[in-house]
Motif scaffolding. Sequence first.
Motif, mmCIF file in Angstrom:
data_model
loop_
_atom_site.group_PDB
_atom_site.id
_atom_site.type_symbol
_atom_site.label_atom_id
_atom_site.label_comp_id
_atom_site.label_asym_id
_atom_site.label_seq_id
_atom_site.Cartn_x
_atom_site.Cartn_y
_atom_site.Cartn_z
ATOM 1 N N VAL A 117 0.675 -0.999 -0.038
ATOM 2 C CA VAL A 117 -0.070 -0.170 0.155
ATOM 3 C C VAL A 117 0.864 1.269 -0.060
ATOM 4 C CG1 VAL A 117 -1.843 -1.102 1.281
ATOM 5 C CG2 VAL A 117 -0.094 -0.031 2.390
ATOM 6 N N LEU A 118 2.177 1.130 -0.159
ATOM 7 C CA LEU A 118 3.176 2.252 -0.107
ATOM 8 C C LEU A 118 2.934 3.107 1.083
ATOM 9 C CD1 LEU A 118 2.562 3.369 -3.706
ATOM 10 C CD2 LEU A 118 4.375 1.865 -3.003
ATOM 11 N N GLY A 172 9.069 14.981 -2.885
ATOM 12 C CA GLY A 172 8.426 14.007 -3.622
ATOM 13 C C GLY A 172 9.307 12.715 -3.649
ATOM 14 N N GLY A 173 10.247 12.801 -3.329
ATOM 15 C CA GLY A 173 11.264 11.282 -3.309
ATOM 16 C C GLY A 173 11.174 10.730 -1.775
ATOM 17 N N MET A 174 10.737 11.310 -0.722
ATOM 18 C CA MET A 174 10.798 10.688 0.253
ATOM 19 C C MET A 174 9.776 11.091 1.396
ATOM 20 S SD MET A 174 12.949 9.052 2.552
ATOM 21 C CE MET A 174 14.643 9.492 1.582
ATOM 22 N N LEU A 215 13.205 -1.716 -12.096
ATOM 23 C CA LEU A 215 11.887 -1.451 -12.350
ATOM 24 C C LEU A 215 11.623 -0.890 -13.432
ATOM 25 C CD1 LEU A 215 10.311 -1.422 -8.834
ATOM 26 C CD2 LEU A 215 9.982 -3.272 -10.210
ATOM 27 N N MET A 216 12.440 0.238 -13.861
ATOM 28 C CA MET A 216 12.286 1.074 -14.875
ATOM 29 C C MET A 216 12.709 0.642 -16.156
ATOM 30 S SD MET A 216 13.330 4.862 -13.795
ATOM 31 C CE MET A 216 14.640 4.767 -12.877
ATOM 32 N N THR A 225 6.917 7.530 -10.809
ATOM 33 C CA THR A 225 6.118 6.326 -10.307
ATOM 34 C C THR A 225 6.826 6.323 -8.779
ATOM 35 O OG1 THR A 225 6.362 4.807 -12.188
ATOM 36 C CG2 THR A 225 5.724 3.982 -10.300
ATOM 37 N N ALA A 226 5.933 6.474 -7.958
ATOM 38 C CA ALA A 226 6.167 6.389 -6.507
ATOM 39 C C ALA A 226 6.342 4.827 -6.059
ATOM 40 C CB ALA A 226 4.781 6.568 -5.538
#
Length: 258
Positions: A117-118, A172-174, A215-216, A225-226
């Motif tokens: 669920v991130l 946005g990255g953390m 993943l990329m 993508t989160a």
Amino acid sequence: MLFALVGVLGLAIGSFLNVVIHRVPRGESLLRPASHCPQCTAPVRPWHNVPVAGWLLLRGRCADCAAPISVRYPLVELGTAALFVAVAARFGWSASLPAWLYFAAIAVALALIDLDVLRLPNAIVLPSYLVVPALFLPAVVLERDWSAGLRGLVGMAVLFSFYLVLSLVYPGGMGFGDVKLAGVLGLYLGWLGWAPLAVGTLAAFLLGGIAGVALMAGGRAGRKTALPFGPSMLAGALIALFAAAPITDWYTSILLPA
């Protein structure tokens, strides 16, 4: 004897973690209702709740409606047991062993919840700020390891602050869930020493980068993508727990060759 005890305990805890992983993100009670099939809601018989054996007995299907039961359930139980045994092998009959078994349990739960669920639930992370010091306290008192206790508190503050700055610089990255988890990991890694703290932190970012690139490259994620970072943080801490010394020696030999 120790390995057998913690192995059985790990299987039982792993069975409970399956409930935690499923219900905590949904805000559901861990006690009610009792374990049941999510398809037909039939209650699970007590003998079918025996870790691993119950799943094998049912051949991976509900006893009432024959709906498939994910193989992740027995894998979580086996993985938790294996991690418990590894931790016991690392620390033996020590006063700090309960604290590290707790770490193994929350590592399994948080990694899988974040993948699902991130999110790193406050219901697990925040109480750890009280539970972990309480579990380490007997080691501090009985083994008079005051320096490890102080180092753990400093490590908690340092790693929490480091991740907090990162989250403010690059929001946005953390996520703030990562920041809160960082404090708990800093306490554990600081207890071990400054080298494990550094190794665990660097390993987290290395693993996170490798996972993102993979993943990329596989077309499963893009630049925006989160991606969950909690599993990388926890894996980095485990690497430091079991291999900080050889990694530090190897790196030192590169910087300072004989």
